[in-house]
Write a protein that holds these residues in place. Sequence first.
Motif, PDB file in Angstrom:
ATOM      1  N   SER A 179     -20.733  79.911 -50.869  1.00 31.22           N
ATOM      2  CA  SER A 179     -22.368  79.558 -51.348  1.00 31.22           C
ATOM      3  C   SER A 179     -23.399  80.004 -50.026  1.00 31.22           C
ATOM      4  O   SER A 179     -24.291  80.750 -50.525  1.00 31.22           O
ATOM      5  N   ARG A 180     -22.735  79.937 -48.774  1.00 33.34           N
ATOM      6  CA  ARG A 180     -23.634  80.434 -47.784  1.00 33.34           C
ATOM      7  C   ARG A 180     -23.913  81.935 -47.616  1.00 33.34           C
ATOM      8  O   ARG A 180     -24.828  82.400 -47.627  1.00 33.34           O
ATOM      9  N   MET A 181     -22.711  82.727 -47.944  1.00 36.49           N
ATOM     10  CA  MET A 181     -22.819  84.069 -48.017  1.00 36.49           C
ATOM     11  C   MET A 181     -23.626  84.607 -49.199  1.00 36.49           C
ATOM     12  O   MET A 181     -24.261  85.804 -49.193  1.00 36.49           O
ATOM     13  N   ILE A 182     -23.461  84.139 -50.398  1.00 34.92           N
ATOM     14  CA  ILE A 182     -24.122  84.514 -51.471  1.00 34.92           C
ATOM     15  C   ILE A 182     -25.668  84.203 -51.334  1.00 34.92           C
ATOM     16  O   ILE A 182     -26.379  85.117 -51.566  1.00 34.92           O
TER      17      ILE A 182
ATOM     18  N   ALA B  29     -17.603  82.089 -56.397  1.00 33.62           N
ATOM     19  CA  ALA B  29     -18.401  83.355 -56.669  1.00 33.62           C
ATOM     20  C   ALA B  29     -18.533  83.258 -58.322  1.00 33.62           C
ATOM     21  O   ALA B  29     -19.377  83.996 -58.669  1.00 33.62           O
ATOM     22  N   GLN B  30     -17.308  82.800 -59.020  1.00 35.89           N
ATOM     23  CA  GLN B  30     -17.578  82.738 -60.343  1.00 35.89           C
ATOM     24  C   GLN B  30     -18.672  82.102 -60.916  1.00 35.89           C
ATOM     25  O   GLN B  30     -19.692  82.539 -61.760  1.00 35.89           O
ATOM     26  N   ASP B  31     -18.911  80.859 -60.194  1.00 33.13           N
ATOM     27  CA  ASP B  31     -19.835  79.928 -60.860  1.00 33.13           C
ATOM     28  C   ASP B  31     -21.426  80.617 -60.260  1.00 33.13           C
ATOM     29  O   ASP B  31     -22.359  80.402 -60.941  1.00 33.13           O
ATOM     30  N   ARG B  32     -21.562  81.297 -59.358  1.00 31.47           N
ATOM     31  CA  ARG B  32     -22.675  81.983 -58.715  1.00 31.47           C
ATOM     32  C   ARG B  32     -22.773  83.443 -59.234  1.00 31.47           C
ATOM     33  O   ARG B  32     -23.869  84.095 -59.025  1.00 31.47           O
ATOM     34  N   GLY B  33     -21.890  83.724 -60.376  1.00 37.58           N
ATOM     35  CA  GLY B  33     -22.043  85.240 -60.890  1.00 37.58           C
ATOM     36  C   GLY B  33     -22.028  86.279 -60.164  1.00 37.58           C
ATOM     37  O   GLY B  33     -22.743  87.276 -60.394  1.00 37.58           O
ATOM     38  N   VAL B  34     -21.155  86.163 -59.120  1.00 35.50           N
ATOM     39  CA  VAL B  34     -20.864  87.572 -58.084  1.00 35.50           C
ATOM     40  C   VAL B  34     -19.344  87.673 -58.426  1.00 35.50           C
ATOM     41  O   VAL B  34     -18.464  86.929 -58.725  1.00 35.50           O
TER      42      VAL B  34
ATOM     43  N   ILE C 225      -7.463  82.563 -61.740  1.00 38.51           N
ATOM     44  CA  ILE C 225      -8.176  81.419 -60.966  1.00 38.51           C
ATOM     45  C   ILE C 225      -9.859  81.661 -61.464  1.00 38.51           C
ATOM     46  O   ILE C 225     -10.424  80.572 -61.500  1.00 38.51           O
ATOM     47  N   ALA C 226     -10.267  83.100 -61.582  1.00 43.13           N
ATOM     48  CA  ALA C 226     -11.849  83.001 -61.828  1.00 43.13           C
ATOM     49  C   ALA C 226     -11.986  84.274 -62.845  1.00 43.13           C
ATOM     50  O   ALA C 226     -12.080  85.318 -62.090  1.00 43.13           O
ATOM     51  N   GLU C 227     -11.674  84.150 -63.845  1.00 44.03           N
ATOM     52  CA  GLU C 227     -11.629  85.558 -64.479  1.00 44.03           C
ATOM     53  C   GLU C 227     -12.743  86.028 -65.004  1.00 44.03           C
ATOM     54  O   GLU C 227     -12.912  87.211 -65.472  1.00 44.03           O
ATOM     55  N   ASP C 228     -13.803  85.448 -64.661  1.00 42.45           N
ATOM     56  CA  ASP C 228     -15.206  86.023 -64.955  1.00 42.45           C
ATOM     57  C   ASP C 228     -15.541  86.671 -63.532  1.00 42.45           C
ATOM     58  O   ASP C 228     -16.986  87.176 -63.331  1.00 42.45           O
ATOM     59  N   SER C 229     -14.663  86.707 -62.411  1.00 44.26           N
ATOM     60  CA  SER C 229     -15.157  87.106 -60.882  1.00 44.26           C
ATOM     61  C   SER C 229     -14.334  87.957 -60.400  1.00 44.26           C
ATOM     62  O   SER C 229     -14.764  88.975 -59.615  1.00 44.26           O
ATOM     63  N   VAL C 230     -13.081  87.850 -60.411  1.00 42.61           N
ATOM     64  CA  VAL C 230     -12.133  88.423 -59.830  1.00 42.61           C
ATOM     65  C   VAL C 230     -11.746  89.720 -60.185  1.00 42.61           C
ATOM     66  O   VAL C 230     -11.251  90.067 -61.443  1.00 42.61           O
ATOM     67  N   MET C 231     -12.412  90.695 -59.560  1.00 44.33           N
ATOM     68  CA  MET C 231     -12.389  92.261 -59.978  1.00 44.33           C
ATOM     69  C   MET C 231     -10.891  92.888 -59.683  1.00 44.33           C
ATOM     70  O   MET C 231     -10.426  93.632 -60.356  1.00 44.33           O
ATOM     71  N   THR C 232     -10.173  92.509 -58.554  1.00 42.89           N
ATOM     72  CA  THR C 232      -8.791  92.902 -58.129  1.00 42.89           C
ATOM     73  C   THR C 232      -8.234  91.707 -57.147  1.00 42.89           C
ATOM     74  O   THR C 232      -8.853  91.034 -56.951  1.00 42.89           O
TER      75      THR C 232
END
Length: 330
Positions: A207-210, A232-237, A249-256
Amino acid sequence: MFFKKIVITAFAIAGLLLVGCQNKAVQQEVETEMRVGIMLSDVGLGDQSFSDAAFNGLIRAREELGIMFDYRELEASGSYEQGLTELVNEDFDLIIGLGFMVKGALEETADKHPDQQFLLIDDMSDKENIASVSFKEHEGSFLAGAAAAMASESGVIGFVGGADVPLINKFAAGYEQGARYVQEDIEVLIEFANDFGAPEIGTILASRMIDQDADVLYAAAGLTGVGVLQTAQDRGVLSIGVDSDQYVIAEDSVMTSMMKFIDQAVYQSVVAYADQHLDEEVIFGLAEAGVGLAPFRIVNEEAYISKIEEINEAIINGEVVISEMREGAQ
């Protein structure tokens, strides 16, 4: 120390009825089942990363080689020393210590049991009865950093490590260099959780980094990293997993994910031990296909593959040399 062979000599009195009293000694060699014990890393099974991958390697060895294996977890044994001692007392042929945090206890146990063969995964030891397997995490992380830089729109990316130790800094160093190879002026935020089993800390750091505009996060922090990916997924990055393919773990966030093929390393080591060719030291990098990236998801894979392959080839050919140390680190 290798496959135990029990030679059973049986004296068969053959042909007592047919050819008289002639004794014939029949010697039969019977190989017992190979037994492997493993002391898992701190979080143990269910970490969706390191321990789970090693466990899968042993399952493959059991299915293909017919070995028997058992494991110890820190939570149940109370200490790495206790878990390793239990495995020694149960007479396993090969005992594996998984992770750099097990090294100290493994070496102490090895000193007490010089006739026992041990294997250390993810660190190096100079003990005669400990074989070592390690990885070039900085090479795989270089690819992860390059991918992150290609994906970043803000020009800020982040890295969360489980601890500020040399091994985890190899991840950070490779990530940072890979990102700057693609985008020279990119900002790379780096934080250490000092805990590999606390997803809530991962959430705080992510969260701090985002909040500082990081739009791609990479975590090498065990279960703590799960908190990073989910935040990261919850914050949309976007995010990048580690050790195994962490897309689930986070199918809407993990790009690789930066893959360390722990399962392959464990499996190949067991095979080598069974063949009595266990090397004292093995290092897996890009050239040995011991590290690499999982398939790209969420993003347009075609936009990444050719560039990543180009960089991968340059590293293998020695055209790109990666430091294991972060810039300015001592």
